[in-house]
Scaffold this motif. Structure first.
Motif, PDB file in Angstrom:
ATOM      1  N   ALA A   4       5.828  59.160   0.316  1.00  0.00           N
ATOM      2  CA  ALA A   4       5.022  57.954   0.467  1.00  0.00           C
ATOM      3  C   ALA A   4       3.589  58.309   0.824  1.00  0.00           C
ATOM      4  CB  ALA A   4       5.621  57.042   1.535  1.00  0.00           C
ATOM      5  N   ALA A   8      -0.259  57.710  -1.092  1.00  0.00           N
ATOM      6  CA  ALA A   8      -1.297  56.976  -0.420  1.00  0.00           C
ATOM      7  C   ALA A   8      -2.545  57.763  -0.160  1.00  0.00           C
ATOM      8  CB  ALA A   8      -0.777  56.435   0.915  1.00  0.00           C
ATOM      9  N   GLN A  49      -4.346  45.780   6.998  1.00  0.00           N
ATOM     10  CA  GLN A  49      -3.471  46.825   7.520  1.00  0.00           C
ATOM     11  C   GLN A  49      -3.268  46.615   9.012  1.00  0.00           C
ATOM     12  OE1 GLN A  49      -1.908  49.435   6.003  1.00  0.00           O
ATOM     13  NE2 GLN A  49      -2.682  49.026   3.941  1.00  0.00           N
ATOM     14  N   GLY A  53       3.235  50.501  11.871  1.00  0.00           N
ATOM     15  CA  GLY A  53       4.226  50.675  10.818  1.00  0.00           C
ATOM     16  C   GLY A  53       5.612  51.018  11.311  1.00  0.00           C
ATOM     17  N   ASP A  98       3.922  45.832   2.471  1.00  0.00           N
ATOM     18  CA  ASP A  98       4.410  47.207   2.429  1.00  0.00           C
ATOM     19  C   ASP A  98       4.579  47.753   3.840  1.00  0.00           C
ATOM     20  OD1 ASP A  98       4.847  49.876   1.028  1.00  0.00           O
ATOM     21  OD2 ASP A  98       3.126  50.349   2.300  1.00  0.00           O
ATOM     22  N   GLY A 100       4.591  51.039   5.765  1.00  0.00           N
ATOM     23  CA  GLY A 100       4.268  52.453   5.740  1.00  0.00           C
ATOM     24  C   GLY A 100       4.627  53.128   7.043  1.00  0.00           C
ATOM     25  N   THR A 101       4.539  54.438   7.048  1.00  0.00           N
ATOM     26  CA  THR A 101       4.850  55.188   8.257  1.00  0.00           C
ATOM     27  C   THR A 101       3.933  54.811   9.410  1.00  0.00           C
ATOM     28  OG1 THR A 101       5.615  57.058   6.916  1.00  0.00           O
ATOM     29  CG2 THR A 101       5.099  57.502   9.226  1.00  0.00           C
TER      30      THR A 101
END
Length: 431
Positions: A4, A8, A49, A53, A98, A100-101
Motif C-alpha cells: 500500500a 502511495a 486526510q 489510520g 480509504d 491507510g496505515t
C-alpha cells in the motif's frame, strides 16, 4: 502495508519552475486548507486526510478502521445504502474513502452547480453515518473475501511477513486490513468507536483544486467538518526496527518466488534526503537504465523487473525493494542485489549517471499532473509530510543541487548490503 505504501509514493508534477498559486485558507472555525483555484472547468476536487489510520487500532480490533471506512457510504442520516447511492449519482458526484496505515483518506469531486448538495451529502457520510447492521455485515463479507484471497497471494504474504519481522507487535507489524479472525469478531459498536477515534478535527488536513474561491472553501470547511469530534485517539510513537540482515524463506507452492527486501531508510526531513532520493533512482528506479534493472534483468535475465523505493511513514523510514524470479534463479538474483547495493556504497556513481538521472527527475516532474484530482491529492500529501507551501516550485532546484560529493557521502552512509533482509515466498533452490 508495504504494498500500500508503494502505491502511495508522492508524485509532484506541476510545471517544473512555475509559480504555483497555492493559497492557504483558514475557515472562520479555524480549519486550514491549501487551495489551487482553476475556474476553467466547473468542478472541484477535494482531498481530506485524517492522520492516524489503521495504526491506531488495538491488536484485537485490527481491520476495524478499514471496515468503518468501507461502510461510510452505506447509508447516512435518513438515507439507507440505496438512498445514499442514488443521491450521490443524481449529483454526478464522486466520493471515495480509504483506510491507510497512517491516515484515513477522503476524496470528493463534484460539479460547481451541485457543490452545496454534494457537500451536504458528504457531510452526512462523515458526521452522521448510519452503520446499519445489515450494511456492516455485508461489507464485512466483502472484506473477509479479500482477506481469504490475500492468504493465497505470494506478494501479500511476503509484504506482511516482512512487516511482522521488521516491527513485531507494533501496529506496523500487521496488516491494517485485519485477519479473518479479528474482522469476524468486530461488532457494530467497534465500528462506531473507530469512527469517533479516527475522524476528528485535531488531525485533519485538507486541499482543494478547481472552481472554488478561498472564501467559498473556508465556509465549506466549517460546514463539512465543523461537527466532527474535536479530538480523536492518541497518535503512536516511533516504531522499532527489529529486522537484522538475513534471508527468511516461507514455503509456497509456485514455480517462482516473490522477494521483498529492505533495510532502514532516511527520514523525509533529513538534509540528505534528496541525495538519497537521486541515488535510489540510479540504483533501483523503474527505468531500464537503473543499475539493478541492468544487472539483474538485462545482463542476467533473472527477473522481468525489479525496483527499490524510499518509504517514509509517520513512525518509520525504510529503503525497500521487490522482485520475482523463478525458483532456480532467486539465490543468484539476491547475490546480485547485495553486490550492487555494496558497490554503490563503495564507489558511488559516475558524473554521467548523476546528470542523466537529474535530467530525468526534473524533466519528468511536470508530466505527472492529470487535473484537479491529482493536484488536490498532492497538496494534502505535502501538508501531511510537513512540506512548505512553496515546495512545488523548489523541488527541482533541490534535485539539481545534489553534487557528486553528496552522492558519495550518502551512498556510503545509507546503502549497507550487510543490513539487508530478504523475505522469499516460494520454493527457491540454493538458499
Amino acid at each position: 502495508m508495504i504494498r500500500a505504501v508503494f502505491a502511495a509514493v508522492l508524485a509532484l508534477a506541476l510545471p517544473a519552475q512555475a509559480e504555483i498559486p497555492i493559497k492557504e485558507v483558514t475557515s472562520p472555525g479555524g480549519i486550514t486548507a491549501w487551495l489551487v483555484e482553476d475556474h476553467n472547468i466547473p468542478f472541484t476536487a477535494l482531498e481530506i486526510q485524517f492522520r492516524g489510520g489503521t495504526s491506531l487500532e488495538a491488536p484485537d480490533k485490527r481491520g476495524v478502521v478499514n471496515l468503518m471506512t468501507a461502510t461510510l457510504e452505506e447509508g447516512a442520516a435518513d438515507m439507507d445504502s440505496r438512498g445514499f447511492a442514488e443521491a450521490r449519482d443524481a449529483l454526478a458526484a464522486s466520493f471515495s474513502f480509504d483506510a491507510g496505515t497512517d491516515s484515513v483518506g477522503v476524496s470528493a469531486q463534484f460539479l460547481t452547480e451541485n457543490r452545496d448538495q454534494a457537500i451536504d451529502l458528504l457531510r452526512a457520510a462523515l458526521v452522521s453515518p448510519r452503520f446499519d447492521q445489515d450494511a456492516v455485515d455485508r461489507v464485512r463479507e466483502q472484506v473477509l473475501s479479500n482477506l481469504r484471497s490475500n492468504e493465497k497471494d505470494p506478494g501479500t504474504i511476503a509484504s506482511e511477513r516482512f512487516d511482522l519481522l521488521a516491527f513485531g507487535d507494533h501496529p506496523y507489524g500487521s496488516s491494517g486490513d485485519g485477519t479473518v479472525e479479528t474482522v469476524t469478531a468486530l461488532t457494530r459498536d467497534d465500528v462506531v468507536a473507530a469512527h469517533k477515534a479516527a475522524l476528528a478535527r485535531d488531525r485533519v488536513f485538507v486541499a482543494a483544486a478547481g472552481d472554488i474561491t478561498a472564501e467559498e472553501l473556508g465556509l465549506l470547511l466549517d460546514r463539512l467538518l465543523g461537527d466532527l469530534p474535536a479530538t480523536g485517539a492518541p497518535q503512536l510513537t516511533e516504531a522499532p526496527w527489529l529486522l537484522p540482515a538475513g534471508i527468511t524463506v516461507q514455503d509456497f507452492p509456485s514455480p517462482q518466488s516473490t522477494v521483498f527486501f529492505g533495510q532502514r531508510g532516511i527520514p523525509r526531513d533529513d538534509p540528505d534526503f534528496f541525495p538519497a532520493f537521486v541515488l535510489n533512482e540510479m540504483l533501483g528506479g523503474g527505468r531500464f537504465t537503473a543499475r539493478l534493472m541492468t544487472e539483474v534483468r538485462e545482463k542476467r535475465g533473472l527477473t522481468y523487473g525489479i525496483g527499490t523505493y524510499i518509504v517514509n511513514m509517520d513512525h518509520a523510514d525504510m529503503l525497500l525493494g521487490q522482485f520475482s524470479a523463478s525458483n532456480d534463479k532467486v539465490a543468484e538474483a539476491i547475490e546480485v542485489v547485495k553486490s550492487e547495493w555494496g558497490r554503490i556504497g563503495r564507489e558511488g556513481v559516475t558524473p554521467e549517471e548523476l546528470e542523466a538521472t537529474k535530467t530525468y527527475l526534473t524533466g519528468s516532474y511536470p508530466l505527472r499532473f492529470d487535473g484537479n484530482g491529482p493536484i488536490a491529492s498532492i497538496l494534502v500529501g505535502m501538508q501531511m509530510d510537513g512540506m512548505p507551501i512553496d515546495y512545488v516550485t523548489t523541488r527541482n532546484s533541490k534535485v539539481e543541487a545534489v553534487t557528486m560529493e553528496d552522492i558519495k557521502r550518502v551512498a556510503a552512509e545509507l546503502f549497507d548490503p550487510d543490513a539487508l533482509h530478504f523475505v522469499v515466498v516460494g520454493q527457491p533452490s540454493g538458499l
